[in-house]
Design a protein around this motif. Structure first.
Motif, PDB file in Angstrom:
ATOM      1  N   ALA A   1       0.859  -1.183   0.000  1.00 57.86           N
ATOM      2  CA  ALA A   1       0.000   0.000   0.000  1.00 57.86           C
ATOM      3  C   ALA A   1       0.897   1.235   0.000  1.00 57.86           C
ATOM      4  CB  ALA A   1      -0.922  -0.002   1.216  1.00 57.86           C
ATOM      5  N   ARG A   2       1.011   1.835  -1.180  1.00 58.67           N
ATOM      6  CA  ARG A   2       1.869   3.020  -1.287  1.00 58.67           C
ATOM      7  C   ARG A   2       1.019   4.275  -1.134  1.00 58.67           C
ATOM      8  NH1 ARG A   2       3.980   7.000  -3.878  1.00 58.67           N
ATOM      9  NH2 ARG A   2       6.182   7.390  -3.421  1.00 58.67           N
ATOM     10  N   ALA A   3       1.472   5.216  -0.289  1.00 61.21           N
ATOM     11  CA  ALA A   3       0.796   6.502  -0.134  1.00 61.21           C
ATOM     12  C   ALA A   3      -0.691   6.320   0.190  1.00 61.21           C
ATOM     13  CB  ALA A   3       0.990   7.359  -1.390  1.00 61.21           C
ATOM     14  N   ALA A   4      -0.992   5.367   1.043  1.00 57.92           N
ATOM     15  CA  ALA A   4      -2.394   5.101   1.392  1.00 57.92           C
ATOM     16  C   ALA A   4      -3.048   6.374   1.928  1.00 57.92           C
ATOM     17  CB  ALA A   4      -2.483   3.994   2.448  1.00 57.92           C
ATOM     18  N   GLY A   5      -4.218   6.691   1.378  1.00 53.92           N
ATOM     19  CA  GLY A   5      -4.939   7.876   1.828  1.00 53.92           C
ATOM     20  C   GLY A   5      -4.541   9.154   1.115  1.00 53.92           C
ATOM     21  N   ARG A   6      -3.615   9.036   0.152  1.00 53.33           N
ATOM     22  CA  ARG A   6      -3.201  10.233  -0.600  1.00 53.33           C
ATOM     23  C   ARG A   6      -3.708  10.105  -2.028  1.00 53.33           C
ATOM     24  NH1 ARG A   6       2.521  10.011   1.855  1.00 53.33           N
ATOM     25  NH2 ARG A   6       3.311   9.943  -0.259  1.00 53.33           N
ATOM     26  N   PRO A   7      -3.729  11.223  -2.747  1.00 48.43           N
ATOM     27  CA  PRO A   7      -4.270  11.150  -4.117  1.00 48.43           C
ATOM     28  C   PRO A   7      -3.476  10.187  -4.996  1.00 48.43           C
ATOM     29  CG  PRO A   7      -3.977  13.450  -3.424  1.00 48.43           C
ATOM     30  CD  PRO A   7      -3.340  12.602  -2.369  1.00 48.43           C
ATOM     31  N   ASP A   8      -2.209  10.008  -4.690  1.00 46.96           N
ATOM     32  CA  ASP A   8      -1.389   9.100  -5.500  1.00 46.96           C
ATOM     33  C   ASP A   8      -1.323   7.700  -4.887  1.00 46.96           C
ATOM     34  OD1 ASP A   8      -0.019  10.238  -3.359  1.00 46.96           O
ATOM     35  OD2 ASP A   8       1.946  10.029  -4.318  1.00 46.96           O
ATOM     36  N   GLU A   9      -2.298   7.372  -4.045  1.00 52.37           N
ATOM     37  CA  GLU A   9      -2.369   6.033  -3.438  1.00 52.37           C
ATOM     38  C   GLU A   9      -2.260   4.951  -4.512  1.00 52.37           C
ATOM     39  OE1 GLU A   9      -5.461   4.934  -0.360  1.00 52.37           O
ATOM     40  OE2 GLU A   9      -6.362   3.946  -2.093  1.00 52.37           O
ATOM     41  N   ARG A  10      -1.465   3.924  -4.220  1.00 53.63           N
ATOM     42  CA  ARG A  10      -1.372   2.799  -5.145  1.00 53.63           C
ATOM     43  C   ARG A  10      -1.335   1.500  -4.345  1.00 53.63           C
ATOM     44  NH1 ARG A  10       3.458   3.564  -7.914  1.00 53.63           N
ATOM     45  NH2 ARG A  10       4.443   1.956  -6.644  1.00 53.63           N
ATOM     46  N   ILE A  11      -2.354   0.684  -4.541  1.00 51.15           N
ATOM     47  CA  ILE A  11      -2.432  -0.595  -3.842  1.00 51.15           C
ATOM     48  C   ILE A  11      -2.038  -1.698  -4.824  1.00 51.15           C
ATOM     49  CG2 ILE A  11      -3.951  -2.183  -2.574  1.00 51.15           C
ATOM     50  CD1 ILE A  11      -3.760   0.521  -1.197  1.00 51.15           C
ATOM     51  N   THR A  12      -1.056  -2.474  -4.480  1.00 53.26           N
ATOM     52  CA  THR A  12      -0.649  -3.590  -5.326  1.00 53.26           C
ATOM     53  C   THR A  12      -0.861  -4.888  -4.554  1.00 53.26           C
ATOM     54  OG1 THR A  12       1.066  -2.162  -6.266  1.00 53.26           O
ATOM     55  CG2 THR A  12       1.235  -4.519  -6.737  1.00 53.26           C
ATOM     56  N   LEU A  13      -1.628  -5.789  -5.150  1.00 50.42           N
ATOM     57  CA  LEU A  13      -1.900  -7.069  -4.502  1.00 50.42           C
ATOM     58  C   LEU A  13      -0.963  -8.121  -5.057  1.00 50.42           C
ATOM     59  CD1 LEU A  13      -5.808  -6.963  -4.642  1.00 50.42           C
ATOM     60  CD2 LEU A  13      -4.253  -6.092  -2.866  1.00 50.42           C
ATOM     61  N   SER A  14      -0.421  -8.920  -4.167  1.00 52.40           N
ATOM     62  CA  SER A  14       0.514  -9.952  -4.604  1.00 52.40           C
ATOM     63  C   SER A  14       0.358 -11.168  -3.697  1.00 52.40           C
ATOM     64  CB  SER A  14       1.942  -9.394  -4.559  1.00 52.40           C
ATOM     65  OG  SER A  14       2.858 -10.310  -5.123  1.00 52.40           O
ATOM     66  N   THR A  15       1.252 -12.101  -3.876  1.00 52.27           N
ATOM     67  CA  THR A  15       1.307 -13.269  -2.984  1.00 52.27           C
ATOM     68  C   THR A  15       2.741 -13.379  -2.485  1.00 52.27           C
ATOM     69  OG1 THR A  15       1.895 -14.719  -4.808  1.00 52.27           O
ATOM     70  CG2 THR A  15      -0.474 -14.522  -4.282  1.00 52.27           C
ATOM     71  N   LEU A  16       2.888 -14.145  -1.430  1.00 48.12           N
ATOM     72  CA  LEU A  16       4.225 -14.294  -0.854  1.00 48.12           C
ATOM     73  C   LEU A  16       5.192 -14.853  -1.898  1.00 48.12           C
ATOM     74  CD1 LEU A  16       5.736 -13.803   1.702  1.00 48.12           C
ATOM     75  CD2 LEU A  16       5.020 -16.050   2.537  1.00 48.12           C
ATOM     76  N   GLU A  17       4.690 -15.761  -2.724  1.00 49.78           N
ATOM     77  CA  GLU A  17       5.516 -16.360  -3.770  1.00 49.78           C
ATOM     78  C   GLU A  17       6.032 -15.310  -4.759  1.00 49.78           C
ATOM     79  OE1 GLU A  17       3.179 -19.113  -6.050  1.00 49.78           O
ATOM     80  OE2 GLU A  17       4.922 -20.410  -6.349  1.00 49.78           O
ATOM     81  N   GLU A  18       5.165 -14.372  -5.097  1.00 47.66           N
ATOM     82  CA  GLU A  18       5.503 -13.438  -6.170  1.00 47.66           C
ATOM     83  C   GLU A  18       6.011 -12.081  -5.687  1.00 47.66           C
ATOM     84  OE1 GLU A  18       1.983 -13.257  -8.558  1.00 47.66           O
ATOM     85  OE2 GLU A  18       2.396 -15.211  -9.481  1.00 47.66           O
ATOM     86  N   ALA A  19       5.818 -11.785  -4.411  1.00 43.42           N
ATOM     87  CA  ALA A  19       6.179 -10.456  -3.899  1.00 43.42           C
ATOM     88  C   ALA A  19       7.685 -10.227  -4.011  1.00 43.42           C
ATOM     89  CB  ALA A  19       5.732 -10.325  -2.452  1.00 43.42           C
TER      90      ALA A  19
END
Lengths: 261, 261
Positions: free
Chosen positions: B195-213
């Protein structure tokens, strides 16, 4: 599908703890679902848009709210504290996963709030200033053995613990047993905080130690914080002591060693 | 002694996340201390009451602010998120304990805020809906072995983890090693949220798995959430998936068993 469900965190008790985002979300809702005492905080008791239900009916409450949203309404689901911490956001997600496809097409927003542990910590200093765990003591939804195991491993690893749902009429013995088990792994002087109604006018903070803490010091409105071995108490003349956990582990004080980088 | 120090949590980024209590506290302050980017959010860059300093100077910043408050001023110390979670409240308490007696006589208030993990969780559903731990990956103030131990015991006990300070230019390898170690105890499909910059206009949520992170998916502004084995992903047509952790442990679903009480 224009329906919306907004799960709103009201913060720990009084309107000053609400975020502007929560206030805005309340203003756009057609319906207000939630446990009565939370709804009471922000919606007049005679308002026909209120739909209150008991604390133990999270699943049914979530389904009703989702069904209403699926008819195109904007529905607010009210939570005390933060809706994502032992509260309604998870109950809503559970029902979306199990429910009709239409529920997955709804707009779901979660408006975060100040969780009880943050208000409790702020009221006495900074006990959560280092690594910590948030654990619910309710064994309604998980076996007691799992709760004990989590308490013991977190205490053993030096984490401070914020204990939610420490006690209720239906769960009278759990906190006492938790304190007993923790005495086996933490020293008697470990600091314990009972934060009742944190953030409300009747807030009451009681400072204790693991040796002296008794389950009867907590009720349903209490958040219990169990310090780590590093949590400290600073006496102050004419004021309550400060309780805080240093940011650094033993031997890693940046000002003693100059090792910060 | 009329001096006051108010440690204010600004929430995760934008003014809508501030509480009314924080807004009020800002209004009464004579001085604004803090890390530049936090002060920038609420105090005009030309305001002579600003005293900004670098991210790594928490101790010195706290001492300066306390000394000024001890001269009778009302000093605000600004924190992003919640000041009690890996932020300034603990640094201030440390300095009060070490400093002159006069600092213990000051009025110290901590105004809680929405911590980054709560905003991050809200942005993707309810991943912190069950027991969880908040752990800083910075080994500036604690040994790396202790961090690894905490990660492994929390993961092993089924806690979701919110990882603060996952990576920085000065600490480039820690997150990668943490992910590697966690792969030894959690299954490859365990959900991971960046969760990058959560709550900011440039918020970026990236979903992954432990295998791929991969560690490169995070930067200094990222909060990383590592799910437990129970954390779930719900696909939604035309919308981001929901990520949530059920309130119940396996076998304790209240609606499957009727065991809630």
């Amino acid at each position: 599908m224009s329906g919306r469900l907004i799960v709103i965190g009201l913060g720990p008790g009084e309107v000053p703890y609400m975020t502007a985002q929560a206030v805005d979300a309340l203003a756009c809702a057609d319906w207000f679902y939630g446990y009565g005492p939370y709804v009471d905080r922000v919606v007049d008791i005679n308002d026909p848009r209120r739909v209150v239900s008991d604390n133990r009916e999270e699943g049914a409450r979530a389904r009703e709210a989702l069904a209403l949203a699926a008819r195109g309404e904007c529905v607010a689901m009210l939570s005390g504290g933060d809706p994502g911490v032992f509260a309604m956001a998870s109950a809503v997600c559970e029902q979306i996963e199990r429910g009709p496809q239409a529920w997955r097409e709804l707009s779901l927003e979660v408006v975060p709030g100040v969780s009880a542990m943050l208000a409790a910590a702020a009221a006495c200093g900074a006990p959560l200033g280092h690594d910590f765990a948030a654990i619910s003591l309710s064994d309604n939804l998980k076996p007691w053995a799992l709760i004990e195991r989590r308490l013991l491993v977190c205490a053993g690893a030096g984490l401070v613990m914020a204990l939610y749902n420490p006690i209720s009429k239906a769960r009278p013995w759990q906190l006492g047993v938790a304190l007993e088990r923790l005495r086996e792994v933490l020293s008697p002087g470990t600091l314990v905080i009972f934060a009742r109604a944190a953030g409300r006018p009747d807030e009451r903070i009681t400072l204790s130690t693991l040796e002296e803490a008794r389950a009867e010091q907590a009720d349903m409105a209490t958040l219990v914080i169990i310090g780590s071995e590093e949590t400290r108490r600073v006496e102050r003349p004419g004021q309550a002591p400060l309780i805080y956990t240093p940011r650094f582990a033993p031997g890693h004080d940046p000002e003693a060693t100059g090792s910060q980088g």
